[in-house]
Scaffold this motif. Structure first.
Motif, PDB file in Angstrom:
ATOM      1  N   VAL A 151       0.882  -1.215   0.118  1.00  0.00           N
ATOM      2  CA  VAL A 151       0.119   0.072   0.006  1.00  0.00           C
ATOM      3  C   VAL A 151       0.985   1.203   0.161  1.00  0.00           C
ATOM      4  CG1 VAL A 151      -1.600   1.106   1.309  1.00  0.00           C
ATOM      5  CG2 VAL A 151      -1.816  -1.402   1.518  1.00  0.00           C
ATOM      6  N   ARG A 152       0.619   1.943  -0.976  1.00  0.00           N
ATOM      7  CA  ARG A 152       1.357   3.288  -0.940  1.00  0.00           C
ATOM      8  C   ARG A 152       0.944   4.600  -0.801  1.00  0.00           C
ATOM      9  NH1 ARG A 152       5.970   1.646  -3.816  1.00  0.00           N
ATOM     10  NH2 ARG A 152       5.910  -0.150  -4.817  1.00  0.00           N
ATOM     11  N   ASP A 153       1.561   5.701  -0.295  1.00  0.00           N
ATOM     12  CA  ASP A 153       0.917   7.059   0.196  1.00  0.00           C
ATOM     13  C   ASP A 153       1.053   7.802  -1.186  1.00  0.00           C
ATOM     14  OD1 ASP A 153       3.737   7.974   0.043  1.00  0.00           O
ATOM     15  OD2 ASP A 153       3.564   8.304   2.188  1.00  0.00           O
ATOM     16  N   GLY A 154       0.568   8.898  -1.056  1.00  0.00           N
ATOM     17  CA  GLY A 154       0.654   9.912  -2.082  1.00  0.00           C
ATOM     18  C   GLY A 154       1.930  10.152  -2.796  1.00  0.00           C
TER      19      GLY A 154
ATOM     20  N   ARG B 156      -6.713   0.065  -4.136  1.00  0.00           N
ATOM     21  CA  ARG B 156      -7.772   1.016  -3.476  1.00  0.00           C
ATOM     22  C   ARG B 156      -7.318   1.883  -2.140  1.00  0.00           C
ATOM     23  NH1 ARG B 156     -13.095  -3.123  -4.042  1.00  0.00           N
ATOM     24  NH2 ARG B 156     -12.970  -3.096  -6.338  1.00  0.00           N
ATOM     25  N   LEU B 157      -6.682   1.202  -1.450  1.00  0.00           N
ATOM     26  CA  LEU B 157      -5.968   1.946  -0.075  1.00  0.00           C
ATOM     27  C   LEU B 157      -5.235   2.755  -0.592  1.00  0.00           C
ATOM     28  CD1 LEU B 157      -5.461  -1.159   2.314  1.00  0.00           C
ATOM     29  CD2 LEU B 157      -7.355   0.585   2.369  1.00  0.00           C
ATOM     30  N   SER B 158      -4.130   2.834  -1.595  1.00  0.00           N
ATOM     31  CA  SER B 158      -3.354   3.513  -2.018  1.00  0.00           C
ATOM     32  C   SER B 158      -4.013   4.743  -2.397  1.00  0.00           C
ATOM     33  CB  SER B 158      -2.550   2.823  -3.040  1.00  0.00           C
ATOM     34  OG  SER B 158      -1.812   1.788  -2.589  1.00  0.00           O
TER      35      SER B 158
ATOM     36  N   VAL C 215      -5.669  -9.269  -3.738  1.00  0.00           N
ATOM     37  CA  VAL C 215      -4.819  -8.440  -2.941  1.00  0.00           C
ATOM     38  C   VAL C 215      -4.371  -6.936  -3.519  1.00  0.00           C
ATOM     39  CG1 VAL C 215      -3.989 -10.056  -1.111  1.00  0.00           C
ATOM     40  CG2 VAL C 215      -2.454  -9.529  -3.087  1.00  0.00           C
ATOM     41  N   GLN C 216      -4.169  -7.265  -4.892  1.00  0.00           N
ATOM     42  CA  GLN C 216      -3.794  -5.978  -5.616  1.00  0.00           C
ATOM     43  C   GLN C 216      -4.656  -4.896  -5.623  1.00  0.00           C
ATOM     44  OE1 GLN C 216      -1.884  -7.881  -9.107  1.00  0.00           O
ATOM     45  NE2 GLN C 216       0.000  -7.124  -8.371  1.00  0.00           N
ATOM     46  N   GLN C 217      -5.938  -5.270  -6.061  1.00  0.00           N
ATOM     47  CA  GLN C 217      -7.251  -4.419  -5.945  1.00  0.00           C
ATOM     48  C   GLN C 217      -7.270  -3.619  -4.468  1.00  0.00           C
ATOM     49  OE1 GLN C 217     -10.940  -5.637  -7.423  1.00  0.00           O
ATOM     50  NE2 GLN C 217      -9.951  -7.383  -8.851  1.00  0.00           N
ATOM     51  N   GLY C 218      -7.068  -4.604  -3.471  1.00  0.00           N
ATOM     52  CA  GLY C 218      -7.303  -4.104  -2.145  1.00  0.00           C
ATOM     53  C   GLY C 218      -6.249  -2.919  -1.992  1.00  0.00           C
TER      54      GLY C 218
END
Length: 113
Positions: free
Chosen positions: A47-50, A85-87, A79-82
């Motif tokens: 999961v990545r931030d801005g 979306r979180l990213s 897991v990639q979709q999740g």
């Protein structure tokens, strides 16, 4: 260098571990196949931030019986979709992969009716 074997499926040689880490970087998802717990398989994605920095990960763990009912790509997509979306919620956008391209054909088969 020899790596300590946790389970029979774990990497014994540092070179093998390094090769797998390179595949993880290219693929964007990591798999764990009974390496820490017998009969449990996992898939995880960052999961990545801005800024694009990895700030977390999302994973799923399932029994080997359930894992083998679907192709491995199914679990990777999940897991990639999740993670995507979180990213996105954290402000990350990937100019090389528009969000609309990450549509899984597997997700509907995982969700109950």
């Amino acid at each position: 260098m020899t790596c300590r074997r946790w389970r029979s499926a774990a990497y014994e040689r540092l070179a093998a571990l390094q090769e797998e880490l390179e595949r993880v970087r290219e693929r964007g998802v990591a798999f764990e196949r009974e390496e820490s717990t017998l009969n449990v398989f996992c898939a995880a994605a960052p999961v990545r931030d801005g800024s694009g920095a990895v700030v977390a990960a999302i994973s799923t763990s399932v029994s080997s019986a359930h894992w083998h009912q679907r192709p491995e790509e199914c679990w990777a997509d999940l897991v990639q979709q999740g993670a995507d979306r979180l990213s996105a919620l954290l402000g990350f956008t990937d100019p090389h992969r528009p969000a609309s391209t990450r549509q899984s054909v597997w997700l509907p088969t995982l969700l109950p009716n």
